[in-house]
Design a protein around this motif. Structure first.
Motif, PDB file in Angstrom:
ATOM      1  N   GLY A  46      19.836   4.037   6.235  1.00  0.00           N
ATOM      2  CA  GLY A  46      18.675   4.341   7.050  1.00  0.00           C
ATOM      3  C   GLY A  46      17.824   3.106   7.254  1.00  0.00           C
ATOM      4  N   PRO A  47      16.787   3.188   8.085  1.00  0.00           N
ATOM      5  CA  PRO A  47      15.933   2.016   8.345  1.00  0.00           C
ATOM      6  C   PRO A  47      15.125   1.635   7.120  1.00  0.00           C
ATOM      7  CG  PRO A  47      15.008   3.977   9.346  1.00  0.00           C
ATOM      8  CD  PRO A  47      16.359   4.376   8.846  1.00  0.00           C
ATOM      9  N   ALA A  48      14.700   0.378   7.081  1.00  0.00           N
ATOM     10  CA  ALA A  48      13.877  -0.101   5.967  1.00  0.00           C
ATOM     11  C   ALA A  48      12.552   0.642   5.949  1.00  0.00           C
ATOM     12  CB  ALA A  48      13.642  -1.602   6.098  1.00  0.00           C
ATOM     13  N   PRO A  49      12.089   1.088   4.777  1.00  0.00           N
ATOM     14  CA  PRO A  49      10.837   1.869   4.675  1.00  0.00           C
ATOM     15  C   PRO A  49       9.609   0.962   4.670  1.00  0.00           C
ATOM     16  CG  PRO A  49      11.849   1.671   2.516  1.00  0.00           C
ATOM     17  CD  PRO A  49      12.793   1.003   3.487  1.00  0.00           C
ATOM     18  N   PHE A  50       9.221   0.483   5.837  1.00  0.00           N
ATOM     19  CA  PHE A  50       8.111  -0.457   5.911  1.00  0.00           C
ATOM     20  C   PHE A  50       6.774   0.173   5.507  1.00  0.00           C
ATOM     21  CE2 PHE A  50      11.069  -2.782   8.674  1.00  0.00           C
ATOM     22  CZ  PHE A  50      10.952  -4.043   8.101  1.00  0.00           C
ATOM     23  N   GLY A  51       6.683   1.494   5.536  1.00  0.00           N
ATOM     24  CA  GLY A  51       5.440   2.137   5.147  1.00  0.00           C
ATOM     25  C   GLY A  51       5.031   1.827   3.715  1.00  0.00           C
ATOM     26  N   SER A  52       6.020   1.504   2.859  1.00  0.00           N
ATOM     27  CA  SER A  52       5.713   1.201   1.459  1.00  0.00           C
ATOM     28  C   SER A  52       5.381  -0.265   1.252  1.00  0.00           C
ATOM     29  CB  SER A  52       6.918   1.553   0.569  1.00  0.00           C
ATOM     30  OG  SER A  52       8.008   0.678   0.841  1.00  0.00           O
ATOM     31  N   ALA A  53       5.509  -1.081   2.328  1.00  0.00           N
ATOM     32  CA  ALA A  53       5.384  -2.519   2.151  1.00  0.00           C
ATOM     33  C   ALA A  53       4.085  -3.087   2.684  1.00  0.00           C
ATOM     34  CB  ALA A  53       6.568  -3.229   2.825  1.00  0.00           C
ATOM     35  N   PHE A  54       3.607  -2.617   3.817  1.00  0.00           N
ATOM     36  CA  PHE A  54       2.479  -3.270   4.477  1.00  0.00           C
ATOM     37  C   PHE A  54       1.245  -3.299   3.591  1.00  0.00           C
ATOM     38  CE2 PHE A  54       4.723  -2.435   8.553  1.00  0.00           C
ATOM     39  CZ  PHE A  54       4.719  -3.756   8.998  1.00  0.00           C
ATOM     40  N   SER A  55       0.728  -4.485   3.413  1.00  0.00           N
ATOM     41  CA  SER A  55      -0.504  -4.667   2.655  1.00  0.00           C
ATOM     42  C   SER A  55      -0.927  -6.110   2.702  1.00  0.00           C
ATOM     43  CB  SER A  55      -0.340  -4.221   1.192  1.00  0.00           C
ATOM     44  OG  SER A  55      -1.489  -4.531   0.463  1.00  0.00           O
ATOM     45  N   GLY A  56       0.011  -7.016   2.347  1.00  0.00           N
ATOM     46  CA  GLY A  56      -0.334  -8.427   2.288  1.00  0.00           C
ATOM     47  C   GLY A  56      -1.218  -8.754   1.106  1.00  0.00           C
ATOM     48  N   LEU A 123      18.631  -8.879   4.771  1.00  0.00           N
ATOM     49  CA  LEU A 123      17.584  -9.038   5.788  1.00  0.00           C
ATOM     50  C   LEU A 123      16.526  -7.944   5.686  1.00  0.00           C
ATOM     51  CD1 LEU A 123      19.841 -10.131   8.786  1.00  0.00           C
ATOM     52  CD2 LEU A 123      18.400 -11.578   7.329  1.00  0.00           C
ATOM     53  N   ASP A 124      16.917  -6.734   5.304  1.00  0.00           N
ATOM     54  CA  ASP A 124      15.929  -5.682   5.028  1.00  0.00           C
ATOM     55  C   ASP A 124      14.976  -6.130   3.924  1.00  0.00           C
ATOM     56  OD1 ASP A 124      16.760  -3.843   6.880  1.00  0.00           O
ATOM     57  OD2 ASP A 124      17.639  -2.443   5.435  1.00  0.00           O
ATOM     58  N   GLY A 125      15.550  -6.655   2.838  1.00  0.00           N
ATOM     59  CA  GLY A 125      14.730  -7.105   1.728  1.00  0.00           C
ATOM     60  C   GLY A 125      13.785  -8.215   2.133  1.00  0.00           C
ATOM     61  N   ALA A 126      14.264  -9.120   2.994  1.00  0.00           N
ATOM     62  CA  ALA A 126      13.406 -10.209   3.467  1.00  0.00           C
ATOM     63  C   ALA A 126      12.261  -9.670   4.314  1.00  0.00           C
ATOM     64  CB  ALA A 126      14.241 -11.216   4.251  1.00  0.00           C
ATOM     65  N   ALA A 127      12.562  -8.764   5.237  1.00  0.00           N
ATOM     66  CA  ALA A 127      11.526  -8.219   6.117  1.00  0.00           C
ATOM     67  C   ALA A 127      10.515  -7.397   5.327  1.00  0.00           C
ATOM     68  CB  ALA A 127      12.174  -7.368   7.204  1.00  0.00           C
ATOM     69  N   LEU A 128      10.986  -6.610   4.362  1.00  0.00           N
ATOM     70  CA  LEU A 128      10.075  -5.814   3.535  1.00  0.00           C
ATOM     71  C   LEU A 128       9.167  -6.710   2.691  1.00  0.00           C
ATOM     72  CD1 LEU A 128      12.617  -3.090   2.413  1.00  0.00           C
ATOM     73  CD2 LEU A 128      10.460  -2.611   3.588  1.00  0.00           C
ATOM     74  N   THR A 129       9.746  -7.766   2.139  1.00  0.00           N
ATOM     75  CA  THR A 129       8.961  -8.688   1.326  1.00  0.00           C
ATOM     76  C   THR A 129       7.908  -9.390   2.169  1.00  0.00           C
ATOM     77  OG1 THR A 129      10.813  -9.038  -0.194  1.00  0.00           O
ATOM     78  CG2 THR A 129       9.081 -10.707  -0.187  1.00  0.00           C
ATOM     79  N   THR A 222      18.346 -11.214  -4.845  1.00  0.00           N
ATOM     80  CA  THR A 222      17.080 -10.630  -5.275  1.00  0.00           C
ATOM     81  C   THR A 222      16.477  -9.764  -4.174  1.00  0.00           C
ATOM     82  OG1 THR A 222      16.685 -12.611  -6.612  1.00  0.00           O
ATOM     83  CG2 THR A 222      14.808 -11.153  -6.237  1.00  0.00           C
ATOM     84  N   LEU A 223      16.510 -10.267  -2.945  1.00  0.00           N
ATOM     85  CA  LEU A 223      15.931  -9.528  -1.822  1.00  0.00           C
ATOM     86  C   LEU A 223      16.720  -8.258  -1.529  1.00  0.00           C
ATOM     87  CD1 LEU A 223      15.087 -12.587   0.425  1.00  0.00           C
ATOM     88  CD2 LEU A 223      13.448 -11.072  -0.724  1.00  0.00           C
ATOM     89  N   ALA A 224      18.029  -8.296  -1.707  1.00  0.00           N
ATOM     90  CA  ALA A 224      18.830  -7.089  -1.491  1.00  0.00           C
ATOM     91  C   ALA A 224      18.463  -6.018  -2.517  1.00  0.00           C
ATOM     92  CB  ALA A 224      20.316  -7.426  -1.574  1.00  0.00           C
ATOM     93  N   ALA A 227      15.250  -4.412  -1.476  1.00  0.00           N
ATOM     94  CA  ALA A 227      15.432  -3.428  -0.403  1.00  0.00           C
ATOM     95  C   ALA A 227      15.874  -2.079  -0.957  1.00  0.00           C
ATOM     96  CB  ALA A 227      16.450  -3.945   0.607  1.00  0.00           C
ATOM     97  N   MET A 228      16.672  -2.094  -2.024  1.00  0.00           N
ATOM     98  CA  MET A 228      17.109  -0.839  -2.638  1.00  0.00           C
ATOM     99  C   MET A 228      15.967  -0.173  -3.401  1.00  0.00           C
ATOM    100  SD  MET A 228      20.336  -0.556  -1.803  1.00  0.00           S
ATOM    101  CE  MET A 228      21.322   0.355  -2.974  1.00  0.00           C
ATOM    102  N   ILE A 229      15.140  -0.964  -4.084  1.00  0.00           N
ATOM    103  CA  ILE A 229      13.997  -0.405  -4.803  1.00  0.00           C
ATOM    104  C   ILE A 229      13.027   0.250  -3.817  1.00  0.00           C
ATOM    105  CG2 ILE A 229      11.951  -0.990  -6.173  1.00  0.00           C
ATOM    106  CD1 ILE A 229      13.683  -3.215  -7.470  1.00  0.00           C
ATOM    107  N   ALA A 230      12.836  -0.391  -2.656  1.00  0.00           N
ATOM    108  CA  ALA A 230      11.936   0.175  -1.645  1.00  0.00           C
ATOM    109  C   ALA A 230      12.440   1.540  -1.180  1.00  0.00           C
ATOM    110  CB  ALA A 230      11.826  -0.783  -0.457  1.00  0.00           C
TER     111      ALA A 230
END
Length: 446
Positions: A46-56, A123-129, A222-224, A227-230
């Motif tokens: 499924g798509p990367a869950p960006f809702g859990s990432a945005f904050s900065g 790449l999911d892990g990179a974008a989420l990070t 590490t980034l992969a 992405a799984m933890i997210a």
């Protein structure tokens, strides 16, 4: 690479259903038996869950999940990932993320294989990070001699851009392929227009890195995992490994095994079991090289040891870059080590005394020992010179060489005595087991 090079294979697909305890990053590979396209990736994860990432900020839900999961860096140092995320978010200004996919360790193929079969997980892990730490640019660094890998990852990035998956810009870069070019400050220095050589600190990259902006550098594996933890949460991640060292690790297994392969194993897996998963030994073994060229030799009697930093530390070893090379009894461990030390001396940054003078001297002494040309003072001179390398260089390159040399003198102590007394041994005429590239110094760092 020579005939001992590790093929890009994950061995035989596991029978039966997907077992989350043993196959996570490689689950898609085991499920479909081929590299995952974007369609395959989205169907499986499924798509990367960006809702859990945005904050900065340091309180990003994703940063908190990574901290709770206990993820550590898979590039070799094993530094807590959440601490790196928090360090860069504590700085002011727009941040930068650098994906370290250089994998300059000659005995490792894990990152190459992961990118080959599951590029979108990386790449999911990179974008989420990037979203979690407030980065607006992702720089993906690959060695320039792996043209096919660059083209494949470039195609994956293009597919994601057409699908408008990522909220940040991804840029691919081809860097000089040298051992120290994969050091994090080497990447930052090159991206700033300098040579791909380690830079001094302070300031640290997380304070002032690419374009003088706070910069986070993470290994591809590490980034992969991130992405799984997210997607599945920290409790799921901790179902594998130990409470202190959770999760799985990609390991490149080669040498005297039936099926050299990249395997995904839970941390805490005994070394002997990892060799068994690679088909078992093809000959009686005397030792294994653990961690890579800057790692340690372990005698065969320690194969019951679990793959954790805690269990390996008393033996002077660590998982390092996830490398396990089986050395048969018929081979000469001293000669194998001499070849590696000669390579490390040629591929040093040559920016400090330990690299310019110490490493070549240690390599020359070790070669003299391995080839039966030792003088009466060689062993004491070699031990003294090797002891001067750690904690004195501009980077950790001399430390790894010193660790390898010291572990070889200990593990192959009986051979050292025979070489000093009788000269070179019959095993020195066996084919080499370690995948040591040419010891010629890199032509350019630019």
């Amino acid at each position: 690479m020579n005939s001992a090079a590790v093929p890009l294979t994950a061995g035989h697909p596991a029978p039966g259903p997907y077992d989350p305890a043993t196959a996570r990053l490689l689950a898609g590979w085991y499920a479909i038996g081929r590299p995952a396209t974007l369609v395959d990736h989205l169907r499986h994860y499924g798509p990367a869950p960006f809702g859990s990432a945005f904050s900065g900020s340091a309180c990003s839900p994703l940063v908190e999940a990574v901290a709770e999961a206990g993820l550590t860096g898979r590039g070799g140092a094993g530094f807590p990932t959440a601490r790196k995320l928090r360090a860069v978010t504590a700085q002011r200004g727009r941040r930068v993320l650098v994906v370290n996919a250089m994998e300059s360790e000659p005995a490792s193929r894990k990152d190459q294989f992961l990118i080959a079969v599951a590029p979108h997980l990386v790449l999911d892990g990179a974008a989420l990070t990037a979203a979690a730490v407030g980065a607006d640019t992702i720089h993906v660094c690959l060695p320039r001699d792996r043209v096919a890998q660059y083209r494949q990852l470039s195609a994956a990035v293009d597919d994601r851009q057409r699908a408008r998956l990522d909220p940040v810009r991804l840029r691919l870069h081809a860097l000089p392929d040298a051992y120290v070019s994969s050091e994090s400050t080497s990447l930052v220095r090159w991206l700033n227009g300098g040579p791909a050589l380690p830079g001094g600190s302070p300031p640290h990259s997380h304070e002032r890195g690419v374009l003088r902006r706070p910069t986070l550098v993470h290994n591809a594996e590490t980034l992969a995992h991130l992405a799984m933890i997210a997607r599945y949460g920290p409790a799921w991640f901790r179902q594998a490994g130990t409470p202190d060292e959770p999760g799985t690790l990609l390991v490149t297994v080669s040498g005297a095994v039936r099926t050299p392969a990249v395997l995904e194993v839970p941390l805490s897996t005994p070394l002997a079991m990892i060799l068994d998963r690679a088909g078992g030994a093809t000959q009686p073994l005397q030792a294994v090289l653990l961690g890579g060229f800057g790692g340690s030799w372990l005698p065969v009697e320690h194969l019951h040891t679990s793959l954790t930093r805690r269990d390996l530390a008393p033996l002077g070893a660590s998982p390092g870059a996830g490398v396990l090379v089986a050395l048969p009894s018929a081979s000469c461990g001293l000669l194998e080590t001499a070849r590696v030390l000669t390579y490390l001396a040629a591929h040093s940054a040559r920016q400090c005394g330990p690299c310019r003078l110490g490493l070549p001297a240690v390599a020359d002494d070790f070669t003299a020992l391995a080839t039966g040309r030792a003088d009466a003072a060689l062993l004491s001179r070699l031990r003294h010179r090797a002891s001067l390398l750690p904690d004195r260089g501009g980077c950790r390159h001399p430390d790894g060489a010193a660790r390898l040399a010291a572990s070889a003198l200990h593990t192959f102590a009986d051979d050292v005595d025979r070489h000093l007394t009788h000269g070179t041994c019959k095993a020195a005429h066996q084919p080499p087991r370690l995948p040591v590239p040419s010891a010629t110094a890199p032509e350019t760092w630019l």
